[in-house]
Structure formats: structure tokens, C-alpha cells
Motif scaffolding. Structure first.
Motif, PDB file in Angstrom:
ATOM      1  N   GLU A   1      62.866 -19.873  74.466  1.00  0.00           N
ATOM      2  CA  GLU A   1      61.793 -19.932  73.466  1.00  0.00           C
ATOM      3  C   GLU A   1      60.676 -18.943  73.798  1.00  0.00           C
ATOM      4  O   GLU A   1      60.308 -18.782  74.972  1.00  0.00           O
ATOM      5  CB  GLU A   1      61.237 -21.370  73.476  1.00  0.00           C
ATOM      6  CG  GLU A   1      60.392 -21.762  72.304  1.00  0.00           C
ATOM      7  CD  GLU A   1      60.115 -23.264  72.400  1.00  0.00           C
ATOM      8  OE1 GLU A   1      60.950 -24.050  71.913  1.00  0.00           O
ATOM      9  OE2 GLU A   1      59.084 -23.653  72.977  1.00  0.00           O
ATOM     10  N   ASP A   2      60.166 -18.311  72.755  1.00  0.00           N
ATOM     11  CA  ASP A   2      58.989 -17.450  72.883  1.00  0.00           C
ATOM     12  C   ASP A   2      57.958 -17.917  71.868  1.00  0.00           C
ATOM     13  O   ASP A   2      58.274 -18.109  70.686  1.00  0.00           O
ATOM     14  CB  ASP A   2      59.350 -15.992  72.610  1.00  0.00           C
ATOM     15  CG  ASP A   2      60.210 -15.395  73.710  1.00  0.00           C
ATOM     16  OD1 ASP A   2      59.649 -15.057  74.772  1.00  0.00           O
ATOM     17  OD2 ASP A   2      61.440 -15.294  73.518  1.00  0.00           O
ATOM     18  N   VAL A   3      56.737 -18.087  72.336  1.00  0.00           N
ATOM     19  CA  VAL A   3      55.635 -18.518  71.481  1.00  0.00           C
ATOM     20  C   VAL A   3      54.487 -17.542  71.699  1.00  0.00           C
ATOM     21  O   VAL A   3      54.132 -17.226  72.844  1.00  0.00           O
ATOM     22  CB  VAL A   3      55.176 -19.954  71.812  1.00  0.00           C
ATOM     23  CG1 VAL A   3      54.109 -20.402  70.833  1.00  0.00           C
ATOM     24  CG2 VAL A   3      56.365 -20.919  71.793  1.00  0.00           C
ATOM     25  N   ALA A   4      53.919 -17.057  70.598  1.00  0.00           N
ATOM     26  CA  ALA A   4      52.842 -16.069  70.711  1.00  0.00           C
ATOM     27  C   ALA A   4      51.758 -16.360  69.686  1.00  0.00           C
ATOM     28  O   ALA A   4      52.025 -16.871  68.598  1.00  0.00           O
ATOM     29  CB  ALA A   4      53.389 -14.657  70.526  1.00  0.00           C
ATOM     30  N   TYR A   5      50.545 -15.999  70.043  1.00  0.00           N
ATOM     31  CA  TYR A   5      49.373 -16.246  69.203  1.00  0.00           C
ATOM     32  C   TYR A   5      48.752 -14.912  68.807  1.00  0.00           C
ATOM     33  O   TYR A   5      48.671 -13.985  69.634  1.00  0.00           O
ATOM     34  CB  TYR A   5      48.364 -17.122  69.967  1.00  0.00           C
ATOM     35  CG  TYR A   5      48.974 -18.469  70.292  1.00  0.00           C
ATOM     36  CD1 TYR A   5      48.863 -19.532  69.402  1.00  0.00           C
ATOM     37  CD2 TYR A   5      49.720 -18.649  71.453  1.00  0.00           C
ATOM     38  CE1 TYR A   5      49.465 -20.748  69.678  1.00  0.00           C
ATOM     39  CE2 TYR A   5      50.333 -19.864  71.731  1.00  0.00           C
ATOM     40  CZ  TYR A   5      50.208 -20.905  70.833  1.00  0.00           C
ATOM     41  OH  TYR A   5      50.823 -22.113  71.090  1.00  0.00           O
TER      42      TYR A   5
ATOM     43  N   TYR B   1      53.215 -17.721  66.177  1.00  0.00           N
ATOM     44  CA  TYR B   1      54.570 -17.223  65.938  1.00  0.00           C
ATOM     45  C   TYR B   1      55.495 -17.892  66.951  1.00  0.00           C
ATOM     46  O   TYR B   1      55.183 -17.946  68.155  1.00  0.00           O
ATOM     47  CB  TYR B   1      54.635 -15.702  66.109  1.00  0.00           C
ATOM     48  CG  TYR B   1      53.706 -14.931  65.206  1.00  0.00           C
ATOM     49  CD1 TYR B   1      53.961 -14.811  63.844  1.00  0.00           C
ATOM     50  CD2 TYR B   1      52.563 -14.321  65.717  1.00  0.00           C
ATOM     51  CE1 TYR B   1      53.107 -14.101  63.020  1.00  0.00           C
ATOM     52  CE2 TYR B   1      51.701 -13.605  64.898  1.00  0.00           C
ATOM     53  CZ  TYR B   1      51.976 -13.500  63.542  1.00  0.00           C
ATOM     54  OH  TYR B   1      51.111 -12.799  62.721  1.00  0.00           O
ATOM     55  N   PHE B   2      56.651 -18.362  66.471  1.00  0.00           N
ATOM     56  CA  PHE B   2      57.532 -19.179  67.308  1.00  0.00           C
ATOM     57  C   PHE B   2      58.976 -18.733  67.107  1.00  0.00           C
ATOM     58  O   PHE B   2      59.442 -18.616  65.966  1.00  0.00           O
ATOM     59  CB  PHE B   2      57.369 -20.652  66.906  1.00  0.00           C
ATOM     60  CG  PHE B   2      58.320 -21.618  67.561  1.00  0.00           C
ATOM     61  CD1 PHE B   2      57.983 -22.250  68.746  1.00  0.00           C
ATOM     62  CD2 PHE B   2      59.545 -21.927  66.977  1.00  0.00           C
ATOM     63  CE1 PHE B   2      58.844 -23.156  69.341  1.00  0.00           C
ATOM     64  CE2 PHE B   2      60.412 -22.825  67.555  1.00  0.00           C
ATOM     65  CZ  PHE B   2      60.062 -23.445  68.740  1.00  0.00           C
TER      66      PHE B   2
ATOM     67  N   LEU C   1      63.107 -18.901  63.641  1.00  0.00           N
ATOM     68  CA  LEU C   1      61.832 -18.180  63.652  1.00  0.00           C
ATOM     69  C   LEU C   1      60.856 -18.887  62.730  1.00  0.00           C
ATOM     70  O   LEU C   1      61.208 -19.232  61.602  1.00  0.00           O
ATOM     71  CB  LEU C   1      62.030 -16.737  63.185  1.00  0.00           C
ATOM     72  CG  LEU C   1      60.765 -15.895  62.983  1.00  0.00           C
ATOM     73  CD1 LEU C   1      60.063 -15.636  64.311  1.00  0.00           C
ATOM     74  CD2 LEU C   1      61.099 -14.572  62.292  1.00  0.00           C
ATOM     75  N   VAL C   2      59.625 -19.108  63.219  1.00  0.00           N
ATOM     76  CA  VAL C   2      58.604 -19.785  62.426  1.00  0.00           C
ATOM     77  C   VAL C   2      57.295 -19.012  62.513  1.00  0.00           C
ATOM     78  O   VAL C   2      56.885 -18.582  63.599  1.00  0.00           O
ATOM     79  CB  VAL C   2      58.377 -21.235  62.921  1.00  0.00           C
ATOM     80  CG1 VAL C   2      57.200 -21.877  62.190  1.00  0.00           C
ATOM     81  CG2 VAL C   2      59.637 -22.068  62.737  1.00  0.00           C
TER      82      VAL C   2
END
Length: 456
Positions: A204-208, A226-227, A243-244
Motif C-alpha cells: 500500500e502507498d498513501v500520499a497527501y 491519494y491511496f 486506486l482511490v
């Protein structure tokens, strides 16, 4: 069931007034000035409780509270502590004032095996000074819009409502809590009633937006996160990617989601990845908005602020992410192994959500219990349309002191009716612990990038 209540001094209102669901009121300068004085910088009561069982907040854990040990894991700063007592099905009535209905139900559902080891309380949460400065600077500026479905005048910050006055503001504090870009691999399991399970492995990659140098913050003003989530195992699911793009006001601009199906090699829009749509590879054991205890749009519920209570909550749960543990040490029939859990007495905000007229959700009512020091959702009780307590969630908090970032060691969601549960977020046996602070490109979070992300 009766629970202990306290007066919310920061708001200057009695709980009986707050619980009526009145509209939010703007903050006075005197209220804002309490942040960092009588209140902590995030809006919690700084003082301990009268009984001395909840300590004063004195700054939380220092960044050097422990050392890195292996594979990116960090020491448990409370490793040598022992439980002060253990709550069981035989004695829970003695502690009922400090338990939620869901916790009581777990004792009654699993009287022989479910227990809560209770330790000394530590208010360990500490955040960077820059976050504290931002909270005070933006306090009183944000406002609820569309009846609480979104927030206005709050872009790319943390904790929109540090001194909340209505339930929707508390929920939004959880949704806008301080976080960092993260890359992690972890597992999810849904044990059968006999304890057997298959591990689902995620990457998982999560970014702001505020931490992505190539994102135009004006164009992304309504973007929250972004997820991207890739399934790595079992083989029948490997290569599927989700992708979200999540937004602050999902009524104004709904969540956008896409899935890449490795078998079909196609990218498709995924409107079902929201609300009570089934969670990824969860065997129907959780909804999409059960992820991270609660995520996504809050607009299908009316949120009422019940008040502040003192509850035994899963806290400082470093044992659950011990790199020496195997997943088989944690997962068992009925519930996770209590030997590795830790509960402490903390103050929480209770918020009750009821589905709005004309809306639908499989959970007709949700009672949420938010930790005052992190605004993270600690416990959640979910009721079905008949008013029956159906699912009980535990968010086992652990403060990543080296990052000054609270998070979940493990999330559990117990189905009281089916006698099963889902546990997600475990990474004990993975090659490395989660890593933080990357600066990914926006191009990594576009539908066009999904195909390459899902190559098996």
C-alpha cells in the motif's frame, strides 16, 4: 448501561447541551488560547482525572524513547510493564462503567477466552511542533458545510476542529488527523469459527497533496488523500490494484476510485468502493468505510455528540507489532489472542451516527469512541437495521514515537452474530516495518499507472 461522564470544559457547555446536536458555534479567542495551556495543543484535556488513573499529558513520548531493533521495527517503550489487573467475563460487571456496550458483548459472546489486560495509562502521543502551530493558527476557521457532510476553509492541514462542539466535528478530526506519506506491506485475515484462515497480503502507498512536490495545491484544494493498494497474495488475487482519490467534501466532489483486475488486465471505475461496499478481499467481513476504523464520506449519517467518557481502550499496543511474533501467535478462533493486547483507561469522545432519512447503509447506527489525544477512532459499535449490536471494532493504537505519529498496530472487527472477525494491518512477519516520509509523484496515483502496478 451507565458510563462515567465529564464536563467538556474547553467548550464551556454541559454535556446535556452538546448532546442535543445543536449547530456548531464559532470559537472565541479565549477558547483558542486554551490550546497549549489548559488543553493540549490538539485540544485534549491536559490535566489527569480526579482519581489519578489517567495522568496529566506532559508532552508524550520523545522521538528517542527507544531504539530501532530490526527490519525497521522499534522497541516497545513499555516492554517491562505488567498488567495491573485483567477484566474477564467473571468480573466485567465491576468495571462496566468504563466499558462500551461492544466490549460487554465480547465478554458475553466469548466468556471463556476474551479478556482485557489493563495496564498503567500513558499519554504517549506527541506530534511535531509545526503541527501544533498549524492547529492553533487554523483553530476556529474551518466550518461544516452541507449539514456536516464536508468542511470549508480548511485545506491540507490537520485536525480541523480541535475544540469541537458537535458530533460531525469530532468525526472530521479523525478524518483530518495528522498523517504522513507511507509505504507498507501488511496482512489481513478472516478466521473461520474454528480458527483457520488464509492470509491476504497487501502492498500500500498513501500520499497527501501537501507532501507531493508536483501537486498543484490550488487545484487539489478539495483533495484529502491519494491511496493505492495492491494485493500480493494469495495467487488467485495477486496483481489486483485499487486506486482511490478521496476528497474533503464528497457531496461536492465524490470519491473517485478505480480497480485493475489482473485476470482481465483492465482498469475500471469502481463506484462500489465507498460506504458499505465490501472491503477488498474481506469475504464480506467489513465495509469499505470500516477501513482505518472509519474512512470516506460521513454524509449518510446524522452525528450526535454524546460526550466524553473514561473507557478502557486498546492503547500503546506495541506487543501486537512485535517482530518476534508470528501471525499464528495473534490469530485464533473468535478473537485475536488477548495475551498480546494492552488496554488502558483513557478519555474518549463518544459520537453516535444514525442513518439519515432517505439514505441507506448496512449499519443503521454506529457509536464511535475517539481517543482525545490523537482524535483516532479507538472503538466502534455497529448496529443493524433491527437495532441489534452486530459488529464491534477495536483500533489497537500505538504511537510511532520515532515519527511523532500515532497509528494502528492492528484493526479488528468482530461479527458477534457470525462468530467470526477480520484482523488487518499486521506486519510482524513482513520484510520491513512501514516506512514514512517518501515524496511520491502524482503520476504514481493515476489510473494509467494501475496497469504497471498490477503486473504479476
Amino acid at each position: 448501561m451507565r458510563m462515567q461522564k465529564t464536563v467538556i470544559g474547553a467548550c464551556g457547555l454541559a454535556l446535556s447541551m452538546i448532546a442535543t446536536g445543536v449547530m456548531a458555534q464559532s470559537l472565541t479567542q479565549a477558547e483558542i488560547d486554551q490550546l497549549g495551556t489548559t488543553l493540549t495543543p490538539v485540544g485534549a484535556e491536559k490535566a489527569g482525572n480526579a482519581a489519578g488513573t489517567i495522568p496529566e499529558w506532559t508532552g508524550g513520548l520523545a522521538v528517542d524513547a527507544g531504539k530501532q531493533i530490526e527490519r525497521g521495527f522499534w522497541e516497545n517503550p513499555y516492554e517491562n510493564e505488567q498488567p495491573e489487573f485483567v477484566i474477564t467475563a467473571q468480573n466485567y460487571q465491576e468495571h462496566k462503567e468504563n466499558l462500551t456496550p461492544g466490549q460487554v458483548a465480547l465478554f458475553e459472546r466469548y466468556p471463556e477466552t476474551y479478556r482485557m489486560p489493563v495496564y498503567k495509562s500513558h499519554r504517549s502521543v506527541s506530534l511535531p511542533q509545526s503541527v501544533y502551530d498549524q492547529i492553533k493558527d487554523t483553530a476556529g476557521k474551518a466550518s461544516l458545510v452541507n449539514g456536516g457532510d464536508g468542511i470549508d476553509n480548511f485545506t491540507h492541514g490537520s485536525f480541523a476542529f480541535p475544540i469541537p462542539k458537535v458530533g460531525g466535528e469530532v468525526v472530521w478530526n479523525h478524518l483530518t488527523r495528522y498523517r504522513k506519506n507511507i509505504h507498507r506491506t501488511y496482512v489481513q485475515a478472516m478466521p473461520q469459527t474454528n480458527g483457520s484462515y488464509t492470509l491476504i497480503k497487501f502492498e500500500e502507498d498513501v500520499a497527501y497533496p501537501q507532501f507531493m512536490p508536483d501537486v498543484d495545491l490550488e487545484k487539489a484544494a478539495n483533495t484529502l488523500v491519494y491511496f493505492k493498494q495492491r494485493v500480493n497474495a494469495p495467487s488467485r488475487l495477486a496483481g489486483n490494484v485499487l486506486l482511490v482519490h478521496d476528497t474533503l467534501d464528497q457531496v461536492k466532489e465524490p470519491r473517485m476510485a478505480w480497480v485493475y483486475n489482473a485476470g482481465q488486465r483492465r482498469v475500471r471505475r469502481a463506484p462500489q468502493v465507498a460506504y458499505d461496499g465490501p472491503g477488498t478481499a474481506s469475504d464480506g467481513m467489513r465495509t469499505t468505510d470500516n477501513f482505518s476504523m472509519f474512512s470516506g464520506a460521513p454524509d449518510r449519517y446524522n452525528w450526535k455528540l454524546v460526550g466524553k467518557k473514561e473507557i478502557y481502550v486498546p492503547y500503546n499496543s506495541y506487543k501486537l507489532s512485535d517482530p518476534e511474533l508470528k501471525y499464528s501467535d495473534i490469530l485464533q478462533a473468535g478473537h485475536i489472542n488477548p495475551e498480546h493486547t494492552r488496554f488502558e483507561l483513557h478519555r474518549v469522545w463518544e459520537v453516535q451516527g444514525n442513518v439519515k432519512d432517505g439514505q441507506r447503509h448496512i449499519y443503521a447506527q454506529r457509536n464511535f469512541f475517539f481517543d482525545e489525544d490523537s482524535w483516532m477512532l479507538n472503538l466502534a459499535d455497529h448496529y443493524d437495521g433491527r437495532g441489534t449490536l452486530w459488529r464491534v471494532a477495536e483500533g489497537h493504537l500505538a504511537h510511532a514515537y520515532s515519527e511523532q505519529l500515532p497509528g494502528y498496530s492492528t484493526e479488528t472487527l468482530y461479527d458477534l452474530l457470525a462468530g467470526r472477525y477480520i484482523a488487518l494491518g499486521m506486519y510482524n512477519e513482513e520484510a520491513s516495518a512501514p516506512t514514512y516520509g517518501m515524496t511520491p509523484s502524482y503520476n504514481e496515483f493515476t489510473p494509467a499507472a494501475l496497469r504497471s502496478s498490477g503486473v504479476r
